[in-house]
Design a protein around this motif. Structure first.
Motif, PDB file in Angstrom:
ATOM      1  N   ASP A   1      -3.470  -1.811   6.443  1.00  0.00           N
ATOM      2  CA  ASP A   1      -2.501  -1.048   5.657  1.00  0.00           C
ATOM      3  C   ASP A   1      -3.028   0.320   5.270  1.00  0.00           C
ATOM      4  OD1 ASP A   1      -0.323  -3.043   5.306  1.00  0.00           O
ATOM      5  OD2 ASP A   1      -1.918  -4.189   4.321  1.00  0.00           O
ATOM      6  N   TYR A   2      -4.351   0.461   5.219  1.00  0.00           N
ATOM      7  CA  TYR A   2      -4.974   1.761   4.976  1.00  0.00           C
ATOM      8  C   TYR A   2      -6.361   1.741   5.589  1.00  0.00           C
ATOM      9  CZ  TYR A   2      -8.161  -0.003   1.364  1.00  0.00           C
ATOM     10  OH  TYR A   2      -9.171  -0.672   0.711  1.00  0.00           O
TER      11      TYR A   2
ATOM     12  N   GLY B   1      -7.438  -3.191   3.835  1.00  0.00           N
ATOM     13  CA  GLY B   1      -8.097  -1.928   4.150  1.00  0.00           C
ATOM     14  C   GLY B   1      -9.234  -2.176   5.116  1.00  0.00           C
TER      15      GLY B   1
ATOM     16  N   MET C   1      -3.731   5.710  -3.326  1.00  0.00           N
ATOM     17  CA  MET C   1      -5.029   5.940  -2.697  1.00  0.00           C
ATOM     18  C   MET C   1      -5.700   7.224  -3.191  1.00  0.00           C
ATOM     19  SD  MET C   1      -5.555   3.413  -0.456  1.00  0.00           S
ATOM     20  CE  MET C   1      -4.815   2.247  -1.604  1.00  0.00           C
TER      21      MET C   1
ATOM     22  N   CYS D   1      -6.699   3.223  -7.803  1.00  0.00           N
ATOM     23  CA  CYS D   1      -7.031   1.984  -7.097  1.00  0.00           C
ATOM     24  C   CYS D   1      -8.462   1.618  -7.469  1.00  0.00           C
ATOM     25  CB  CYS D   1      -6.903   2.185  -5.587  1.00  0.00           C
ATOM     26  SG  CYS D   1      -7.014   0.664  -4.610  1.00  0.00           S
TER      27      CYS D   1
ATOM     28  N   TYR E   1      -9.705   6.537  -5.702  1.00  0.00           N
ATOM     29  CA  TYR E   1     -10.025   5.143  -5.402  1.00  0.00           C
ATOM     30  C   TYR E   1     -11.457   4.876  -5.879  1.00  0.00           C
ATOM     31  CZ  TYR E   1     -10.250   1.093  -2.075  1.00  0.00           C
ATOM     32  OH  TYR E   1     -10.374  -0.137  -1.479  1.00  0.00           O
TER      33      TYR E   1
ATOM     34  N   ILE F   1      -2.632  -6.330   0.646  1.00  0.00           N
ATOM     35  CA  ILE F   1      -3.076  -5.080   1.260  1.00  0.00           C
ATOM     36  C   ILE F   1      -4.389  -5.316   2.019  1.00  0.00           C
ATOM     37  CG2 ILE F   1      -3.905  -2.736   0.795  1.00  0.00           C
ATOM     38  CD1 ILE F   1      -2.185  -2.850  -1.810  1.00  0.00           C
TER      39      ILE F   1
ATOM     40  N   CYS G   1       0.833  -1.199   0.000  1.00  0.00           N
ATOM     41  CA  CYS G   1       0.000   0.000   0.000  1.00  0.00           C
ATOM     42  C   CYS G   1       0.870   1.252   0.000  1.00  0.00           C
ATOM     43  CB  CYS G   1      -0.895  -0.019   1.225  1.00  0.00           C
ATOM     44  SG  CYS G   1      -2.090   1.310   1.273  1.00  0.00           S
TER      45      CYS G   1
ATOM     46  N   GLY H   1      -5.483  -6.753  -2.752  1.00  0.00           N
ATOM     47  CA  GLY H   1      -5.919  -6.414  -1.409  1.00  0.00           C
ATOM     48  C   GLY H   1      -7.349  -6.826  -1.121  1.00  0.00           C
TER      49      GLY H   1
END
Length: 217
Positions: A127-128, A109, A8, A38, A11, A107, A3, A85
């Motif tokens: 990771d986010y 989220g 980002m 993304c 997205y 990844i 990530c 992800g």
């Protein structure tokens, strides 16, 4: 693919509500041509076989553009289609349990609506974060609009990228200046557009203004 906050920026979260004139694949490719950084595939109605077939197709498409491909909620589909992800909500599998299933490289989220949820998600391996709803939205009716200042509080409390989501479109996106967000996640603002590619180019330029303002705030 790990990530990165730059991935980002813009997205795209799919919603087949606006398919018909084009297939979902065509819409996603239009968005990729327009500069989305993304793509998240969100499917609530398809059975697993159809979901996996679609995920495999879109995963390959995103790979050809060098853009991370994220699956919403379904960990097994994410693993089988070799997605970059997986994104989970507060009511879904905990980030630590997701990490145990997907391994160290995928990844993860997590949706967060408070500083506490955000910090817990990061502690468990997120990771986010997807944080919202930034504004009133018809896409998800079970999420409340964040109190004023909450987005910035969350951004200030964690050291992973934060994506603002919920009701964001080109007429209100610049209200996110100074929030600390690393990007915006959009559903209808992208996929309901008459010209998705052109709309994404405009939205990306606006998103860049937000990030610039955050870096100098």
């Amino acid at each position: 693919m790990k990530c990165d906050k730059h991935t980002m920026l813009l997205y795209a979260v799919t919603d087949r509500a606006w398919t018909g004139r084009e297939t979902l694949r065509q819409q996603v490719e239009d968005a990729l041509k327009g500069g989305v950084t993304c793509v998240q595939l969100r499917e609530k109605e398809l059975d697993d076989a159809a979901f996996l077939q679609e995920a495999m197709e879109l995963s390959a498409l995103c790979r050809s553009y060098g853009v991370p491909f994220i699956i919403n909620d379904n960990v097994e589909i994410a693993i089988k289609c070799h997605a970059d992800g997986i994104h989970v909500g507060q009511e879904d599998m905990a980030a630590a349990d997701v990490r145990a299933k997907v391994g160290p490289d995928m990844i993860i989220g997590v949706s967060a609506h408070s500083v506490e949820e955000a910090q817990l998600a990061v502690a468990h391996g997120a990771d986010y974060l997807g944080v919202g709803a930034a504004f009133s939205t018809h896409t998800k009716t079970d999420v409340d609009v964040l109190p004023e200042g909450r987005l910035k509080e969350i951004c200030d409390s964690v050291d992973v990228p934060v994506v603002a989501i919920g009701g964001i479109h080109k007429d209100n996106i610049l209200k996110l200046k100074g929030s600390g967000a690393d990007g915006v996640a959009l559903v209808s603002a992208i996929f309901s557009a008459e010209d998705i590619e052109a709309e994404c180019k405009e939205l990306k330029a606006l998103a860049e203004q937000i990030i610039y303002s955050n870096s100098t705030f």
